[in-house]
Motif scaffolding. Structure first.
Motif, PDB file in Angstrom:
ATOM      1  N   ARG A  33      21.303  46.493  17.594  1.00 44.58           N
ATOM      2  CA  ARG A  33      21.641  45.517  16.727  1.00 44.58           C
ATOM      3  C   ARG A  33      22.868  45.788  15.635  1.00 44.58           C
ATOM      4  NH1 ARG A  33      17.345  42.261  16.266  1.00 44.58           N
ATOM      5  NH2 ARG A  33      15.513  42.663  17.551  1.00 44.58           N
ATOM      6  N   THR A  58       9.635  53.685  17.404  1.00 46.50           N
ATOM      7  CA  THR A  58       9.081  52.541  17.410  1.00 46.50           C
ATOM      8  C   THR A  58      10.468  51.592  17.159  1.00 46.50           C
ATOM      9  OG1 THR A  58       7.073  53.117  17.011  1.00 46.50           O
ATOM     10  CG2 THR A  58       7.825  50.741  16.388  1.00 46.50           C
ATOM     11  N   ARG A  62      13.326  48.806  19.134  1.00 47.82           N
ATOM     12  CA  ARG A  62      13.742  47.601  18.679  1.00 47.82           C
ATOM     13  C   ARG A  62      15.153  47.353  18.365  1.00 47.82           C
ATOM     14  NH1 ARG A  62       8.570  48.121  18.310  1.00 47.82           N
ATOM     15  NH2 ARG A  62       7.160  46.715  18.156  1.00 47.82           N
ATOM     16  N   ALA A 215       4.034  49.046  14.458  1.00 50.80           N
ATOM     17  CA  ALA A 215       4.713  48.009  15.411  1.00 50.80           C
ATOM     18  C   ALA A 215       5.134  46.988  14.516  1.00 50.80           C
ATOM     19  CB  ALA A 215       4.071  47.588  16.449  1.00 50.80           C
ATOM     20  N   ARG A 216       4.261  46.612  13.890  1.00 59.12           N
ATOM     21  CA  ARG A 216       4.394  45.377  12.652  1.00 59.12           C
ATOM     22  C   ARG A 216       5.247  45.820  11.695  1.00 59.12           C
ATOM     23  NH1 ARG A 216      -0.447  44.935   9.549  1.00 59.12           N
ATOM     24  NH2 ARG A 216       0.763  43.063   8.662  1.00 59.12           N
ATOM     25  N   ASP A 219       8.694  45.615  13.270  1.00 61.78           N
ATOM     26  CA  ASP A 219       9.235  44.131  13.395  1.00 61.78           C
ATOM     27  C   ASP A 219       9.718  43.922  11.779  1.00 61.78           C
ATOM     28  OD1 ASP A 219       8.532  44.301  15.894  1.00 61.78           O
ATOM     29  OD2 ASP A 219       6.638  43.304  15.622  1.00 61.78           O
ATOM     30  N   GLU A 220       9.145  43.986  10.813  1.00 61.95           N
ATOM     31  CA  GLU A 220       9.733  43.634   9.490  1.00 61.95           C
ATOM     32  C   GLU A 220      11.057  44.435   9.100  1.00 61.95           C
ATOM     33  OE1 GLU A 220       9.720  41.702   5.723  1.00 61.95           O
ATOM     34  OE2 GLU A 220       8.328  41.342   7.758  1.00 61.95           O
ATOM     35  N   VAL A 222      13.076  45.219  11.235  1.00 57.58           N
ATOM     36  CA  VAL A 222      14.293  44.500  12.155  1.00 57.58           C
ATOM     37  C   VAL A 222      14.606  43.056  11.280  1.00 57.58           C
ATOM     38  CG1 VAL A 222      14.545  43.179  14.026  1.00 57.58           C
ATOM     39  CG2 VAL A 222      13.595  45.589  14.191  1.00 57.58           C
ATOM     40  N   ARG A 223      13.616  42.501  10.776  1.00 58.41           N
ATOM     41  CA  ARG A 223      13.872  41.363  10.036  1.00 58.41           C
ATOM     42  C   ARG A 223      14.730  41.409   8.894  1.00 58.41           C
ATOM     43  NH1 ARG A 223       8.790  39.516  12.112  1.00 58.41           N
ATOM     44  NH2 ARG A 223       7.506  40.688  10.510  1.00 58.41           N
ATOM     45  N   SER A 226      18.410  42.469   9.688  1.00 59.18           N
ATOM     46  CA  SER A 226      19.135  41.517  10.536  1.00 59.18           C
ATOM     47  C   SER A 226      19.492  40.162   9.533  1.00 59.18           C
ATOM     48  CB  SER A 226      18.034  40.997  11.569  1.00 59.18           C
ATOM     49  OG  SER A 226      17.872  41.805  12.508  1.00 59.18           O
TER      50      SER A 226
END
Length: 227
Positions: A33, A58, A62, A215-216, A219-220, A222-223, A226
């Motif tokens: 990313r 982790t 991602r 994992a959750r 994901d946060e 990453v958001r 980004s």
């Protein structure tokens, strides 16, 4: 799944502090990313602690490149943390070392508990510019001492921050963290792990594993990175 992400070890010098310490780089997976996140460990464990390694892997899976490092006291296998000025000097050296390796990646910094707190102290300096901070279990105050807040410097952090906090964290609950986060830089967020403690672990009775929670959280992150 984590076995697909390999780390490489390098070292850097902490100038004027008479020390050299090690770092580990976890390259982003195939869906890179263009983001590098430097994470510092907490007060009681080094960068090789399973919690730190699991979080780094982790995130790398991602697409976020992760670098961890040891503070000088953990590198020297000492138990007591260095004084604040030495911790900050190590953080500054880590940022310089990573910038030389990360190329054009956007740079985020943060860490677990104390490592994240010292990252905010460094980011509050006018000469330090980063794209954001990721704070995993921010130690808002010592356990049982809610009046001893570690917040005065946060108003000087210009970059957005992501606070990831367990709802039952003895160092700062959701109710304590919400008013702090709301009053900070634009883009700052609070992500609460329901039932989570200072390490974000929830009671076993829920059937939710720490890997599930990580994992959750990843994901946060990453958001957040980004935006």
């Amino acid at each position: 799944m984590h076995s697909t992400v390999q780390s490489d070890v390098f070292s850097f010098e902490v100038r004027d502090r008479g020390g050299r310490t090690s770092a580990r780089s976890y390259p982003a997976g195939k869906d890179a990313r263009g983001v590098t996140l430097v994470l510092a460990h907490g007060a009681g464990a080094p960068q090789t602690h399973p919690w730190m390694v699991s979080m780094a892997r982790t995130l790398a899976e991602r697409g976020i490149a992760v670098v961890t490092f040891n503070f000088l006291y953990t590198e020297g296998k000492r138990r007591a943390p260095d004084k604040s000025d030495v911790l900050e000097a190590t953080w500054l050296a880590a940022i310089e070392a990573v910038r030389g390796r990360a190329g054009s990646d956007r740079l985020f910094i943060g860490g677990k508990s104390m490592g994240g707190r010292i990252a905010t102290q460094v980011a509050a300096r006018p000469e330090v510019a980063v794209d954001g901070l990721v704070l995993l279990g921010y130690p808002l105050h010592p356990p049982g001492k809610p009046a001893q807040l570690r917040t005065a410097h946060l108003q000087h952090v210009r970059a957005p921050m992501l606070f990831v906090q367990g709802s039952r964290d003895a160092f700062g609950t959701r109710e304590e963290m919400e008013p702090v986060a709301l009053g900070l830089s634009r883009g700052t967020r609070l992500f609460v792990v329901e039932g989570g403690d200072h390490s974000l672990a929830v009671p076993k009775s829920t059937g939710i594993t720490l890997a599930d929670t990580m994992a959750r959280v990843a994901d946060e992150i990453v958001r957040f990175t980004s935006r």
